[in-house]
Design a protein around this motif. Structure first.
Motif, short mmCIF file in Angstrom:
data_model
loop_
_atom_site.label_atom_id
_atom_site.label_comp_id
_atom_site.label_asym_id
_atom_site.label_seq_id
_atom_site.Cartn_x
_atom_site.Cartn_y
_atom_site.Cartn_z
N LEU A 24 0.84 -1.20 0.00
CA LEU A 24 0.00 0.00 0.00
C LEU A 24 0.88 1.25 0.00
O LEU A 24 1.97 1.25 0.56
N TRP A 25 0.36 2.32 -0.60
CA TRP A 25 0.96 3.63 -0.49
C TRP A 25 0.50 4.22 0.83
O TRP A 25 -0.65 4.05 1.23
N LYS A 26 1.40 4.94 1.52
CA LYS A 26 1.06 5.54 2.81
C LYS A 26 1.62 6.95 2.89
O LYS A 26 2.74 7.20 2.46
N SER A 27 0.82 7.85 3.44
CA SER A 27 1.33 9.18 3.77
C SER A 27 1.43 9.24 5.29
O SER A 27 0.69 8.55 6.00
N TYR A 28 2.35 10.04 5.79
CA TYR A 28 2.63 10.04 7.22
C TYR A 28 3.10 11.39 7.71
O TYR A 28 3.48 12.26 6.94
N VAL A 29 3.05 11.54 9.04
CA VAL A 29 3.53 12.72 9.73
C VAL A 29 4.37 12.22 10.90
O VAL A 29 4.03 11.22 11.53
N PHE A 30 5.47 12.89 11.20
CA PHE A 30 6.25 12.55 12.39
C PHE A 30 6.76 13.81 13.05
O PHE A 30 6.87 14.85 12.43
N GLY A 31 7.03 13.70 14.31
CA GLY A 31 7.49 14.83 15.12
C GLY A 31 6.90 14.67 16.50
O GLY A 31 7.19 13.69 17.19
N GLN A 32 6.00 15.60 16.89
CA GLN A 32 5.34 15.48 18.18
C GLN A 32 4.53 14.19 18.25
O GLN A 32 4.44 13.54 19.27
N PHE A 33 3.91 13.83 17.15
CA PHE A 33 3.15 12.60 17.03
C PHE A 33 3.62 11.90 15.76
O PHE A 33 3.93 12.56 14.77
N ASN A 34 3.66 10.59 15.77
CA ASN A 34 4.02 9.81 14.58
C ASN A 34 2.80 9.00 14.17
O ASN A 34 2.28 8.23 14.96
N PHE A 35 2.34 9.22 12.94
CA PHE A 35 1.19 8.45 12.50
C PHE A 35 1.12 8.38 10.98
O PHE A 35 1.64 9.23 10.27
N ILE A 36 0.45 7.33 10.52
CA ILE A 36 0.13 7.19 9.10
C ILE A 36 -1.18 7.94 8.90
O ILE A 36 -2.17 7.67 9.58
N SER A 37 -1.19 8.92 8.01
CA SER A 37 -2.40 9.71 7.84
C SER A 37 -3.34 9.15 6.77
O SER A 37 -4.53 9.41 6.79
N LYS A 38 -2.78 8.35 5.85
CA LYS A 38 -3.63 7.76 4.80
C LYS A 38 -2.94 6.53 4.25
O LYS A 38 -1.73 6.50 4.10
N LYS A 39 -3.75 5.52 3.93
CA LYS A 39 -3.28 4.30 3.26
C LYS A 39 -4.15 4.12 2.02
O LYS A 39 -5.36 4.31 2.08
N SER A 40 -3.51 3.73 0.92
CA SER A 40 -4.29 3.53 -0.31
C SER A 40 -3.50 2.68 -1.30
O SER A 40 -2.27 2.66 -1.27
N GLN A 41 -4.23 2.03 -2.18
CA GLN A 41 -3.57 1.33 -3.29
C GLN A 41 -3.21 2.32 -4.39
O GLN A 41 -2.43 2.01 -5.27
N ASN A 42 -3.79 3.53 -4.30
CA ASN A 42 -3.59 4.56 -5.31
C ASN A 42 -2.59 5.61 -4.80
O ASN A 42 -2.84 6.28 -3.80
N GLU A 43 -1.48 5.76 -5.50
CA GLU A 43 -0.44 6.71 -5.10
C GLU A 43 -0.96 8.14 -5.05
O GLU A 43 -0.61 8.90 -4.15
N ILE A 44 -1.82 8.51 -5.99
CA ILE A 44 -2.35 9.89 -6.04
C ILE A 44 -3.12 10.22 -4.76
O ILE A 44 -3.03 11.33 -4.25
#
Length: 164
Positions: free
Chosen positions: A46-66
């Motif tokens: 899966l494609w995943k977007s994420y944020v890290f720093g104060q909190f670490n988390f995956i913000s979105k998962k998808s089979q579609n990169e866009i």
């Protein structure tokens, strides 16, 4: 230009306006102060977007990169908004906060307080949130400007909580 190229180009332009927050393209990164990005997770396929720093988390998962690039774009836009005149925005929000006091360049130990200050022990800038019991959460920053942005995010979160 494809939709992907268009989004990535816009993210690159906007990323110049978000201070020390780093943006990573097709790379999973978790160390350092603050960042966001997207990558392909070979284990989950899966494609995943994420944020890290104060909190670490995956913000979105998808089979579609866009889809995850759009999510990253939205995150970068939020950071740009937080970095544009955060002190002015804090001063506008402050009168609307019913139970929380804001402290600029001052540390308070009292309950229901948010603020920022320079911590001489750790030699860094801190934003903080005190709970009703006076328990504190601290967020470290390299410079005063980033601590003010951090305070604005805390104030905005508190405002959203109280008014929605």
């Amino acid at each position: 230009m494809s939709k992907k190229e268009e989004l990535l180009s816009e993210i690159k332009k906007l990323s110049k306006k978000i201070g020390s927050v780093k943006v990573y393209f097709n790379k999973h990164k978790t160390g350092g102060n603050n960042g966001m990005g997207y990558y392909f997770d070979k284990n989950d396929k899966l494609w995943k977007s994420y944020v890290f720093g104060q909190f670490n988390f995956i913000s979105k998962k998808s089979q579609n990169e866009i889809d995850v690039i759009k999510d990253l774009y939205d995150g970068v836009c939020e950071e740009v908004e937080a970095h544009e005149n955060p002190l002015e925005k804090i001063k506008k929000i402050e009168p609307e906060l019913n139970t929380v006091s804001i402290y600029l360049n001052h540390h308070s130990c009292g309950p229901y307080a948010i603020g920022y200050f320079y911590d001489s022990k750790s030699k860094c800038w801190m934003a903080y949130r005190n709970t009703e019991r006076g328990e504190s959460m601290y967020y470290e920053y390299d410079c005063e400007e980033e601590a003010i942005v951090g305070l604005y995010k805390l104030a905005r979160t508190e405002y959203d909580f109280q008014h929605h």
